[in-house]
Design a protein around this motif. Sequence first.
Motif, PDB file in Angstrom:
ATOM      1  N   ARG A 170      42.049 -37.172   1.284  1.00 51.38           N
ATOM      2  CA  ARG A 170      41.389 -37.677   0.067  1.00 51.38           C
ATOM      3  C   ARG A 170      40.703 -39.016   0.341  1.00 51.38           C
ATOM      4  NH1 ARG A 170      43.032 -35.880  -5.526  1.00 51.38           N
ATOM      5  NH2 ARG A 170      41.726 -37.661  -5.871  1.00 51.38           N
ATOM      6  N   ARG A 171      41.362 -39.873   1.159  1.00 54.00           N
ATOM      7  CA  ARG A 171      40.741 -41.155   1.505  1.00 54.00           C
ATOM      8  C   ARG A 171      39.479 -40.946   2.296  1.00 54.00           C
ATOM      9  NH1 ARG A 171      45.578 -43.511   4.012  1.00 54.00           N
ATOM     10  NH2 ARG A 171      47.005 -43.221   2.307  1.00 54.00           N
ATOM     11  N   SER A 227      36.632 -39.790   0.060  1.00 50.10           N
ATOM     12  CA  SER A 227      36.107 -40.791  -0.861  1.00 50.10           C
ATOM     13  C   SER A 227      35.277 -41.862  -0.146  1.00 50.10           C
ATOM     14  CB  SER A 227      37.243 -41.451  -1.645  1.00 50.10           C
ATOM     15  OG  SER A 227      38.088 -42.174  -0.774  1.00 50.10           O
TER      16      SER A 227
END
Length: 159
Positions: free
Chosen positions: A154-155, A158
């Motif tokens: 997810r990091r 993003s």
Amino acid sequence: RVLPRWFEEGLAERIGGGITIIAGARFEIAAAHDRLLRFEDLTHAFPADAERADLAYQQSQRFVAHLIEHAGWRAVQATLTALLAQEGPVEPSVALDAALRAATVQDLGAWIADWRHSLLERRSRWWLWMFTDLGGVLLAVMAVLAAGLFAGLRRRQSC
């Protein structure tokens, strides 16, 4: 019925390997807080409530495992042989008591007391649960790793 329900199910669980992660944890918590079920209450039937029934299965399996560990499979076989040889209608717990005494020299009450004492000893060695429920430990480790991997992905997305 020749065998108490809990002894029969304990043998089946021990032979079949029916431990789940949640059930293992439920047993450990009940044992640690002295909230195990009375074997006398499990002689003819298990609780209808799913959680208490699950505890009954785990408790029965753990007792049978203790009996096997300390008396051996031959003693369990001798106990079953003695149970099947008894004549006339006998209360299952009374029959098991006599059969255990014949096969191991200890009666049912002594075996239960010995098993409960072993549970008390384990309380001081809390880390032993990892070895008694290795599947649960592995699943927990996999869950933590998956959560870490998901957070890392997810990091990256993003950025």
